[in-house]
Design an enzyme around this catalytic site. Structure first.
Site, mmCIF file in Angstrom:
data_model
loop_
_atom_site.group_PDB
_atom_site.id
_atom_site.type_symbol
_atom_site.label_atom_id
_atom_site.label_comp_id
_atom_site.label_asym_id
_atom_site.label_seq_id
_atom_site.Cartn_x
_atom_site.Cartn_y
_atom_site.Cartn_z
ATOM 1 C CB ALA A 130 36.159 55.819 76.929
ATOM 2 N NE ARG A 133 46.238 55.290 64.524
ATOM 3 C CZ ARG A 133 47.016 55.967 65.217
ATOM 4 N NH1 ARG A 133 48.249 55.690 64.740
ATOM 5 N NH2 ARG A 133 46.870 56.673 66.016
ATOM 6 C CE LYS A 168 41.963 54.218 70.714
ATOM 7 N NZ LYS A 168 42.799 55.101 70.265
ATOM 8 C CD GLN A 190 34.334 63.752 71.352
ATOM 9 O OE1 GLN A 190 34.792 62.806 71.923
ATOM 10 N NE2 GLN A 190 35.106 65.043 71.092
ATOM 11 N N GLY A 208 38.273 66.390 68.678
ATOM 12 C CA GLY A 208 39.274 66.360 69.176
ATOM 13 C C GLY A 208 39.262 66.447 70.806
ATOM 14 N N GLY A 243 41.345 56.408 77.829
ATOM 15 C CA GLY A 243 40.718 54.880 77.950
ATOM 16 C C GLY A 243 41.437 53.776 77.246
ATOM 17 C CG ASP A 244 44.029 55.000 73.852
ATOM 18 O OD1 ASP A 244 44.362 55.810 74.668
ATOM 19 O OD2 ASP A 244 44.024 55.541 72.602
ATOM 20 C CE1 TYR A 302 19.452 17.817 73.496
ATOM 21 C CE2 TYR A 302 20.921 17.150 71.549
ATOM 22 C CZ TYR A 302 19.863 18.040 72.301
ATOM 23 O OH TYR A 302 19.438 19.137 71.327
ATOM 24 C CB ALA A 359 32.005 -4.701 81.887
#
Length: 463
Positions: free
Chosen positions: A10, A16, A23, A73, A78, A102-103, A387, A423
């Site tokens: 991952a 892309r 990703k 990493q 690679g 992981g994709d 409020y 009312a």
């Protein structure tokens, strides 16, 4: 059965995707892709799971937390280079290691477990998960000999005409003997156009050194779908949505038009509930039995009881208890809790409010920051003024009260049980038990007002 380990890759940024979001963090049916992968892996209960992170490492770790260990990493060189980052955690273990990206959010526990079992039955050093592709262009081809053994994995750019015609493809998922894996990883070179270290080279090294390489062909090609861009993300979403919707229908839920019904992964829906077209149900949502969810409704992170009707309304972070109804065109906002047999009519908005059983809120009403008892009638156009521009205030309305149409309840006030609001009143003070609050100007009629208006208009017209 030997010990089982899993490495999830991952670390890639995913350029892309053209996104600020890394990703593997992109969602499919409400769940990040890497979370989908980890969820299926966890179901197999491996002894150790290691996720290799790189780009967006902190975001991935914040999402997955302690469900997995992590290896960093720092430079992406690679897939083989990524796997070797897990060496310090796994190299001393004996057993089988599954490597998955992981994709790839569509793989199931069943398929991954079948791969493990096949690898162990074959006593292989490496096993490749393969699939028959309707259009294999772009995939690595799995080349077998006459005995069915894997002899090579050929990338698209390197395939000759005969190899390119093969429709069995490498899904990028592998099982390895763990010791063999970390031994052979150090023999992988980067003599290629990208100057990277590729995991399929490990398979070739094992085969060339006499180790057995096998391949397990899965049944459903769609599971192997990797996501590299928004088009693939959309395709994965479509497959996952179909899978989710079929599961609900088989469990007794009626989806009138499944193609146009959007339900996130993990949503729970009880039997004999009917979901009409155009409904979207997201997040941590639970819907009970015998409900009707009408067209155009959106429900997110909410708890919906049994025998509930929701028509063309939005429910978010809210609770509706048994027998209540909502809509059309109403909005339950966060922390709205609707009691049993409550009626929420059209164009009603409720936020941070608890409403007691059998209360009726018919139409054109806003209730915010309040607690309402049972058996209350809320007239048309009632507004809770909660409020003051700086802070919110809370009001309490007793049971069996009557709030007249077009009244304003200016928080904070307390209205006792069996009280009335006339009312058109603006209520700023508490109302005691059995009393009626009236807060409006006395009507004054101006006689012959039309004559004055007509003279004024006549003078204006003569100018």
């Amino acid at each position: 059965m030997s010990d089982r380990f899993v490495i999830i890759l991952a670390a890639g940024k995913g350029t892309r995707m053209k996104s600020k979001l890394y990703k593997v963090m992109h969602k499919v049916s409400g769940k990040s892709m890497v979370d989908h992968v980890l969820t299926q892996v966890e179901a197999m209960k491996p002894k150790e799971i290691v996720t290799v992170v790189g780009h967006g490492a902190q975001e991935v770790e914040d999402l997955l937390q302690e469900r997995t260990k992590y290896a960093l990493q720092s430079e992406q060189l690679g897939t083989a280079h990524a796997v070797i980052q897990a060496e310090d955690i796994l190299k001393d273990h004996s057993g089988t290691t599954l490597i998955i990206s992981g994709d790839t959010p569509l793989f199931t526990e069943e398929t991954l477990n079948n791969l493990f079992e096949y690898h162990e039955q074959q006593n292989a050093k490496a096993t490749v998960l393969t699939a028959k592709a309707p259009n294999p262009f772009g995939y690595g081809r799995v080349i077998r000999n006459e005995n069915g053994d894997v002899t090579n994995i050929v990338e698209q750019k390197d395939a000759n005409e005969q190899e390119a015609a093969v429709d069995e493809i490498n899904t990028g998922v592998y099982c390895f003997d763990n010791h063999e894996l970390f031994t052979r990883l150090h023999e992988v070179g980067n003599d290629n156009a990208q100057g990277e270290y590729y995991l399929p080279d490990v398979v070739e090294i094992i085969r060339n050194t006499g180790g057995k390489v096998s391949a397990y062909q899965m049944e459903d090609f769609n599971e192997s779908m990797g996501v590299n861009d928004r088009v693939a993300l959309s395709n994965a979403e479509k497959v996952m949505r179909q899978r989710i919707n079929e599961m609900h229908m088989r469990n007794g839920v009626t989806l009138i038009d499944p193609i146009n019904t959007y339900i996130d992964y993990g949503v729970e829906i009880g039997s004999d509930t009917i979901v009409e077209p155009g409904v979207k149900i997201f997040g941590d949502t639970v819907i009970g039995e015998d409900c009707l969810i009408g067209s155009g409704s959106r429900i997110e992170n909410s708890k919906i009881g049994n025998n509930i009707k929701i028509i063309s309304s939005t429910i978010e972070d809210a609770v509706m208890k048994d027998g209540s109804n909502c809509g059309p065109n109403s909005h339950l906002r966060p922390n709205a809790e609707i009691g049993e047999d409550v009626h929420i009519g059209n164009f009603v908005e409720i936020k941070n409010t608890k409403i007691g059983d059998r209360t009726k809120v018919g139409h054109l009403t806003y209730i915010g920051d309040a607690t309402l008892g049972t058996d209350i009638n809320v007239g048309c156009g009632v507004v809770f003024v909660n409020y003051d521009g700086v802070q919110k205030f809370h009001s309490e309305i007793g049971s069996y009260t009557f709030l007249g149409s077009n009244s304003n309840i200016v928080n904070p006030v307390k209205i006792a049980d069996h009280a009335f609001v006339a009312a058109g009143s603006t209520i700023t003070e508490d109302i005691p038990y059995h009393a009626m609050g009236i807060a409006r100007s006395r009507q004054v009629n101006k006689e012959e007002f039309w004559d004055r208006l007509a003279v004024s208009k006549s003078e204006e017209w003569n100018k």
